[in-house]
Design a protein around this motif. Sequence first.
Motif, PDB file in Angstrom:
ATOM      1  N   TYR A 194     -14.597  56.253  99.799  1.00 57.28           N
ATOM      2  CA  TYR A 194     -14.598  54.881  99.598  1.00 57.28           C
ATOM      3  C   TYR A 194     -16.264  54.503  99.618  1.00 57.28           C
ATOM      4  O   TYR A 194     -16.991  54.932 100.240  1.00 57.28           O
ATOM      5  CB  TYR A 194     -13.913  53.974 100.674  1.00 57.28           C
ATOM      6  CG  TYR A 194     -12.335  54.221 100.696  1.00 57.28           C
ATOM      7  CD1 TYR A 194     -11.752  53.807  99.679  1.00 57.28           C
ATOM      8  CD2 TYR A 194     -11.786  54.986 101.713  1.00 57.28           C
ATOM      9  CE1 TYR A 194     -10.295  53.885  99.778  1.00 57.28           C
ATOM     10  CE2 TYR A 194     -10.500  55.227 101.681  1.00 57.28           C
ATOM     11  CZ  TYR A 194      -9.725  54.742 100.681  1.00 57.28           C
ATOM     12  OH  TYR A 194      -8.415  54.881 100.702  1.00 57.28           O
ATOM     13  N   ARG A 195     -16.501  53.520  99.011  1.00 57.34           N
ATOM     14  CA  ARG A 195     -17.618  52.903  98.819  1.00 57.34           C
ATOM     15  C   ARG A 195     -17.300  51.177  99.145  1.00 57.34           C
ATOM     16  O   ARG A 195     -16.505  50.611  98.549  1.00 57.34           O
ATOM     17  CB  ARG A 195     -18.308  52.689  97.533  1.00 57.34           C
ATOM     18  CG  ARG A 195     -18.922  54.103  96.903  1.00 57.34           C
ATOM     19  CD  ARG A 195     -19.573  54.223  95.708  1.00 57.34           C
ATOM     20  NE  ARG A 195     -20.159  55.296  95.115  1.00 57.34           N
ATOM     21  CZ  ARG A 195     -19.367  55.851  93.977  1.00 57.34           C
ATOM     22  NH1 ARG A 195     -18.770  55.009  93.267  1.00 57.34           N
ATOM     23  NH2 ARG A 195     -19.717  56.964  93.721  1.00 57.34           N
ATOM     24  N   ILE A 196     -17.882  50.822  99.980  1.00 57.11           N
ATOM     25  CA  ILE A 196     -17.788  49.437 100.728  1.00 57.11           C
ATOM     26  C   ILE A 196     -19.221  48.510 100.204  1.00 57.11           C
ATOM     27  O   ILE A 196     -20.315  49.063 100.655  1.00 57.11           O
ATOM     28  CB  ILE A 196     -17.471  49.266 102.033  1.00 57.11           C
ATOM     29  CG1 ILE A 196     -16.206  50.063 102.117  1.00 57.11           C
ATOM     30  CG2 ILE A 196     -17.345  47.921 102.628  1.00 57.11           C
ATOM     31  CD1 ILE A 196     -15.757  49.951 103.689  1.00 57.11           C
ATOM     32  N   TYR A 197     -18.874  47.277  99.757  1.00 56.56           N
ATOM     33  CA  TYR A 197     -20.165  46.554  99.253  1.00 56.56           C
ATOM     34  C   TYR A 197     -20.125  45.313  99.982  1.00 56.56           C
ATOM     35  O   TYR A 197     -18.935  44.605 100.259  1.00 56.56           O
ATOM     36  CB  TYR A 197     -20.147  46.308  97.699  1.00 56.56           C
ATOM     37  CG  TYR A 197     -20.237  47.524  96.837  1.00 56.56           C
ATOM     38  CD1 TYR A 197     -21.308  47.942  96.521  1.00 56.56           C
ATOM     39  CD2 TYR A 197     -18.897  48.206  96.458  1.00 56.56           C
ATOM     40  CE1 TYR A 197     -21.369  49.078  95.716  1.00 56.56           C
ATOM     41  CE2 TYR A 197     -18.913  49.345  95.772  1.00 56.56           C
ATOM     42  CZ  TYR A 197     -20.218  49.677  95.210  1.00 56.56           C
ATOM     43  OH  TYR A 197     -20.564  50.876  94.423  1.00 56.56           O
ATOM     44  N   VAL A 198     -21.185  45.041 100.663  1.00 55.01           N
ATOM     45  CA  VAL A 198     -21.281  43.788 101.654  1.00 55.01           C
ATOM     46  C   VAL A 198     -22.249  42.931 101.092  1.00 55.01           C
ATOM     47  O   VAL A 198     -23.400  43.254 100.615  1.00 55.01           O
ATOM     48  CB  VAL A 198     -21.551  43.981 103.046  1.00 55.01           C
ATOM     49  CG1 VAL A 198     -21.589  42.745 103.829  1.00 55.01           C
ATOM     50  CG2 VAL A 198     -20.759  44.990 103.803  1.00 55.01           C
ATOM     51  N   SER A 199     -21.899  41.399 100.749  1.00 52.37           N
ATOM     52  CA  SER A 199     -22.731  40.699 100.160  1.00 52.37           C
ATOM     53  C   SER A 199     -22.774  39.346 100.790  1.00 52.37           C
ATOM     54  O   SER A 199     -21.845  39.001 101.423  1.00 52.37           O
ATOM     55  CB  SER A 199     -22.430  40.428  98.620  1.00 52.37           C
ATOM     56  OG  SER A 199     -21.006  40.001  98.688  1.00 52.37           O
ATOM     57  N   HIS A 200     -23.912  38.731 100.872  1.00 49.42           N
ATOM     58  CA  HIS A 200     -24.094  37.286 101.192  1.00 49.42           C
ATOM     59  C   HIS A 200     -24.703  36.425 100.162  1.00 49.42           C
ATOM     60  O   HIS A 200     -25.508  36.680  99.414  1.00 49.42           O
ATOM     61  CB  HIS A 200     -25.039  37.183 102.456  1.00 49.42           C
ATOM     62  CG  HIS A 200     -25.475  36.004 102.945  1.00 49.42           C
ATOM     63  ND1 HIS A 200     -24.736  35.059 103.355  1.00 49.42           N
ATOM     64  CD2 HIS A 200     -26.706  35.294 102.860  1.00 49.42           C
ATOM     65  CE1 HIS A 200     -25.252  33.997 103.535  1.00 49.42           C
ATOM     66  NE2 HIS A 200     -26.560  34.124 103.390  1.00 49.42           N
ATOM     67  N   GLY A 201     -23.702  35.459  99.848  1.00 46.52           N
ATOM     68  CA  GLY A 201     -24.356  34.550  98.636  1.00 46.52           C
ATOM     69  C   GLY A 201     -23.956  35.508  97.316  1.00 46.52           C
ATOM     70  O   GLY A 201     -22.924  36.076  97.177  1.00 46.52           O
TER      71      GLY A 201
END
Length: 253
Positions: A194-201
């Motif tokens: 799995y690849r997990i992407y965390v973003s803000h805005g």
Amino acid sequence: MSIPVFLPTCALVRTMEGLAFYHQCALSAFLLCLLQTHPAQSLASPVLQEEITPKDLMFRSIDYKNVLHWKPGKGIYNGKAVYFVQHKIYGEKQWTNATHCLGITKMSCDLSQETSDRREFYYARVQAALSGVHSPWVLSQRFVPQWETFFSPPKVKLAAKERSILVHLRPPHSPYRRRKGGWISMKKLHKFNYRIYVSHGNITMEKHVFQGSVSKVLIVNLRPRMTYCVQAEATIELYSRTSKRSRKICISL
């Protein structure tokens, strides 16, 4: 709409000449009736066959849900024909009817159960029928499920912790069932990373890669009173294949 037919009157006479005329007259009447009751078969069967012949057969497969699709013929009969589907494994001589796809009007047939061996080579074919006329059988390309299926992204659920997010990952299920009736998960069939992407805005802050069949991941060292969004995708290294990203889910700390 029926074409009016005027039948000759056949009078019975006792002479030999009259009897011969009577037989000829009766035969003419029979042929005219046959022409009226079976106009498509008598006049236009080759043309109708060409008009209704299906085309562009293609398997579409997601998570081993293997569905055969096709397009209708090129004529004015679109939507009026019915279709018959058969399948077989490469090397077999006999075709097998897809019993749930005989005489159907839709232009697709789910063959997941008939093509359940992921490593096997399969073929399918489709025939159209209308007004007693049948098209030639049209053959699909070779289909190997493990080479051609696409994988759905995992389903993602979030839980907020102190300066961290707990990510729950659930892979999609296959179209196959256990003996007790439950769906078999795709992770039973393949080893996912799995690849997990965390973003803000609109800015992706981090990308985390996890090996193996994990189901929970803790993302730490996040700032409080902030909103973060998470997406995930699954990869299978054996086939060099990656799913689409899951839909974006956001949570506030």
